[in-house]
Motif scaffolding. Structure first.
Motif, PDB file in Angstrom:
ATOM      1  N   ILE A 134       0.833  -1.208   0.000  1.00 51.68           N
ATOM      2  CA  ILE A 134       0.000   0.000   0.000  1.00 51.68           C
ATOM      3  C   ILE A 134       0.870   1.261   0.000  1.00 51.68           C
ATOM      4  O   ILE A 134       2.033   1.231   0.402  1.00 51.68           O
ATOM      5  CB  ILE A 134      -0.973   0.039   1.201  1.00 51.68           C
ATOM      6  CG1 ILE A 134      -0.229   0.163   2.550  1.00 51.68           C
ATOM      7  CG2 ILE A 134      -1.877  -1.195   1.215  1.00 51.68           C
ATOM      8  CD1 ILE A 134      -1.149   0.430   3.741  1.00 51.68           C
ATOM      9  N   ILE A 135       0.274   2.341  -0.476  1.00 46.51           N
ATOM     10  CA  ILE A 135       0.906   3.673  -0.396  1.00 46.51           C
ATOM     11  C   ILE A 135       0.016   4.511   0.508  1.00 46.51           C
ATOM     12  O   ILE A 135      -1.212   4.472   0.391  1.00 46.51           O
ATOM     13  CB  ILE A 135       1.045   4.306  -1.795  1.00 46.51           C
ATOM     14  CG1 ILE A 135       2.107   3.541  -2.599  1.00 46.51           C
ATOM     15  CG2 ILE A 135       1.414   5.788  -1.700  1.00 46.51           C
ATOM     16  CD1 ILE A 135       2.270   3.994  -4.044  1.00 46.51           C
ATOM     17  N   TYR A 136       0.621   5.251   1.418  1.00 44.84           N
ATOM     18  CA  TYR A 136      -0.142   5.933   2.470  1.00 44.84           C
ATOM     19  C   TYR A 136       0.547   7.237   2.865  1.00 44.84           C
ATOM     20  O   TYR A 136       1.753   7.424   2.646  1.00 44.84           O
ATOM     21  CB  TYR A 136      -0.233   5.022   3.717  1.00 44.84           C
ATOM     22  CG  TYR A 136       1.094   4.429   4.029  1.00 44.84           C
ATOM     23  CD1 TYR A 136       2.032   5.127   4.775  1.00 44.84           C
ATOM     24  CD2 TYR A 136       1.468   3.204   3.481  1.00 44.84           C
ATOM     25  CE1 TYR A 136       3.292   4.616   4.982  1.00 44.84           C
ATOM     26  CE2 TYR A 136       2.725   2.686   3.674  1.00 44.84           C
ATOM     27  CZ  TYR A 136       3.633   3.398   4.439  1.00 44.84           C
ATOM     28  OH  TYR A 136       4.888   2.905   4.619  1.00 44.84           O
ATOM     29  N   THR A 180       5.237  13.369   6.985  1.00 42.67           N
ATOM     30  CA  THR A 180       6.230  14.006   6.108  1.00 42.67           C
ATOM     31  C   THR A 180       5.822  13.725   4.658  1.00 42.67           C
ATOM     32  O   THR A 180       4.946  14.382   4.139  1.00 42.67           O
ATOM     33  CB  THR A 180       7.661  13.477   6.404  1.00 42.67           C
ATOM     34  OG1 THR A 180       7.677  12.046   6.293  1.00 42.67           O
ATOM     35  CG2 THR A 180       8.119  13.885   7.802  1.00 42.67           C
ATOM     36  N   VAL A 181       6.428  12.731   4.033  1.00 45.43           N
ATOM     37  CA  VAL A 181       6.130  12.426   2.625  1.00 45.43           C
ATOM     38  C   VAL A 181       5.301  11.146   2.550  1.00 45.43           C
ATOM     39  O   VAL A 181       5.183  10.417   3.531  1.00 45.43           O
ATOM     40  CB  VAL A 181       7.443  12.253   1.813  1.00 45.43           C
ATOM     41  CG1 VAL A 181       8.267  13.529   1.868  1.00 45.43           C
ATOM     42  CG2 VAL A 181       8.273  11.077   2.320  1.00 45.43           C
ATOM     43  N   SER A 199       9.057   2.802   3.001  1.00 47.10           N
ATOM     44  CA  SER A 199      10.068   3.487   2.195  1.00 47.10           C
ATOM     45  C   SER A 199       9.380   4.691   1.558  1.00 47.10           C
ATOM     46  O   SER A 199       8.175   4.646   1.290  1.00 47.10           O
ATOM     47  CB  SER A 199      10.598   2.544   1.112  1.00 47.10           C
ATOM     48  OG  SER A 199      11.621   3.180   0.357  1.00 47.10           O
ATOM     49  N   SER A 200      10.108   5.780   1.346  1.00 51.18           N
ATOM     50  CA  SER A 200       9.486   6.993   0.806  1.00 51.18           C
ATOM     51  C   SER A 200       9.203   6.867  -0.687  1.00 51.18           C
ATOM     52  O   SER A 200       9.911   6.176  -1.409  1.00 51.18           O
ATOM     53  CB  SER A 200      10.417   8.199   1.015  1.00 51.18           C
ATOM     54  OG  SER A 200      10.676   8.359   2.383  1.00 51.18           O
ATOM     55  N   ILE A 201       8.147   7.572  -1.124  1.00 53.58           N
ATOM     56  CA  ILE A 201       7.792   7.632  -2.542  1.00 53.58           C
ATOM     57  C   ILE A 201       8.529   8.817  -3.170  1.00 53.58           C
ATOM     58  O   ILE A 201       8.287   9.966  -2.804  1.00 53.58           O
ATOM     59  CB  ILE A 201       6.270   7.835  -2.716  1.00 53.58           C
ATOM     60  CG1 ILE A 201       5.513   6.576  -2.288  1.00 53.58           C
ATOM     61  CG2 ILE A 201       5.920   8.202  -4.139  1.00 53.58           C
ATOM     62  CD1 ILE A 201       5.613   5.427  -3.252  1.00 53.58           C
ATOM     63  N   HIS A 202       9.427   8.525  -4.084  1.00 49.11           N
ATOM     64  CA  HIS A 202      10.194   9.589  -4.741  1.00 49.11           C
ATOM     65  C   HIS A 202       9.537  10.004  -6.052  1.00 49.11           C
ATOM     66  O   HIS A 202       8.797   9.248  -6.654  1.00 49.11           O
ATOM     67  CB  HIS A 202      11.632   9.130  -5.001  1.00 49.11           C
ATOM     68  CG  HIS A 202      12.454   9.087  -3.757  1.00 49.11           C
ATOM     69  ND1 HIS A 202      13.347  10.069  -3.419  1.00 49.11           N
ATOM     70  CD2 HIS A 202      12.478   8.195  -2.759  1.00 49.11           C
ATOM     71  CE1 HIS A 202      13.901   9.763  -2.256  1.00 49.11           C
ATOM     72  NE2 HIS A 202      13.391   8.631  -1.838  1.00 49.11           N
ATOM     73  N   ASP A 203       9.857  11.208  -6.481  1.00 46.53           N
ATOM     74  CA  ASP A 203       9.326  11.729  -7.739  1.00 46.53           C
ATOM     75  C   ASP A 203      10.477  11.849  -8.732  1.00 46.53           C
ATOM     76  O   ASP A 203      11.616  12.084  -8.341  1.00 46.53           O
ATOM     77  CB  ASP A 203       8.693  13.106  -7.498  1.00 46.53           C
ATOM     78  CG  ASP A 203       7.698  13.473  -8.590  1.00 46.53           C
ATOM     79  OD1 ASP A 203       8.132  13.525  -9.754  1.00 46.53           O
ATOM     80  OD2 ASP A 203       6.522  13.708  -8.289  1.00 46.53           O
TER      81      ASP A 203
END
Length: 206
Positions: free
Chosen positions: A28-30, A34-35, A142-146
C-alpha cells in the motif's frame, strides 16, 4: 484501488480495507507526517521483496524502516537503550523522525538479511498509525520519490495513484503530502547523531 481517508477521523471501514490488503501480502501507499510512503506487513517476506522491487532496492542492502504505533512496539525490534534516550523519544514521538537503532534478533529474521540496524518511525499521522495499531504489528516503509528534478517527493495522491496503480494494491488519499522527509537520527552508539536533516528539529527535544 484508491481510497480517501481523512486524518482527523479515519473511517474504521477504510482502515480495515487497508489491513485486509496488508494481511493478504499486499503493498500500500499511504500518507505520513512528512512524505507519502510505500509499505507492507513486516511479517510477509514476499511483500517486502515487492516493495524493494518497486523502489529498485535490494532487500539485503536496503535501509527499510518500520512504522510503529508507539514506543511499546519499538523495544521489540531494537536492542535495549538507556533512559536518557527513552526520555527524548517520548518527547519527539509521534513526530517527523526516523531513529536508527541496533536491531534485536527479530529484525534480521523478518528481513532475512544480515542487517544489524533498524530504522524506526512513529509518524504523527492518524491514518497510518491506526493501520499499524489495528494490524497488530509494524509495517515496512520506504518513501515515494518523484522523477521531477525540483520536487524530490511525490505529493499529490491522485498523481501517485496514476503512476503506481499497476504496481501496488492500494493508494490511500490522505490529502496532499509534504515534500520534506523525516530527520534521520543515528542512535547506534547511544548518542544522538543527525545523519540527515529533515522536517524534525531534534534540538527541541534534547
Amino acid at each position: 484501488m484508491l481510497i480517501k481517508i481523512y486524518e482527523d477521523n479515519p473511517n474504521p471501514k477504510a482502515i480495515q480495507q487497508a489491513i485486509d490488503v496488508l494481511r493478504k501480502g499486499g503493498v500500500i501507499i499511504y500518507p505520513t507526517d512528512t512524505v507519502y510512503g510505500i509499505g507492507c506487513d513486516i511479517t510477509n517476506q514476499k511483500a517486502i521483496e515487492r516493495v524493494c522491487q518497486i523502489r529498485g532496492l535490494r532487500p539485503d542492502k536496503s535501509n527499510l524502516s518500520f512504522i510503529c504505533y508507539d514506543l511499546t512496539d519499538i523495544s521489540n525490534y531494537t536492542k535495549p537503550f538507556d533512559t536518557a534516550v527513552f526520555r527524548v523519544l517520548k518527547k519527539a514521538l509521534p513526530g517527523p523522525f526516523t531513529f536508527i537503532f541496533n536491531a534485536s534478533g527479530q529484525v534480521p529474521k523478518l528481513l532475512s538479511s544480515k542487517k544489524k540496524t533498524v530504522g524506526i518511525r512513529v509518524p504523527d499521522n492518524n491514518i497510518v498509525r491506526e493501520i499499524v495499531r489495528e494490524l497488530g504489528h509494524p509495517i515496512v516503509t520506504s518513501s515515494i520519490h518523484d522523477e521531477d528534478e525540483i520536487i524530490e517527493y511525490a505529493t499529490d495522491p491522485e498523481l501517485i495513484y496514476e503512476k503506481y496503480q499497476e504496481l501496488v494494491d492500494m493508494v490511500i488519499d490522505g490529502g496532499y503530502g509534504g515534500n520534506v522527509a523525516s530527520t534521520v537520527v543515528d542512535l547506534t552508539t547511544g548518542e544522538f547523531e543527525v545523519v540527515r536533516e529533515g522536517k524534525g528539529d531534534l534540538e527541541e527535544y534534547l
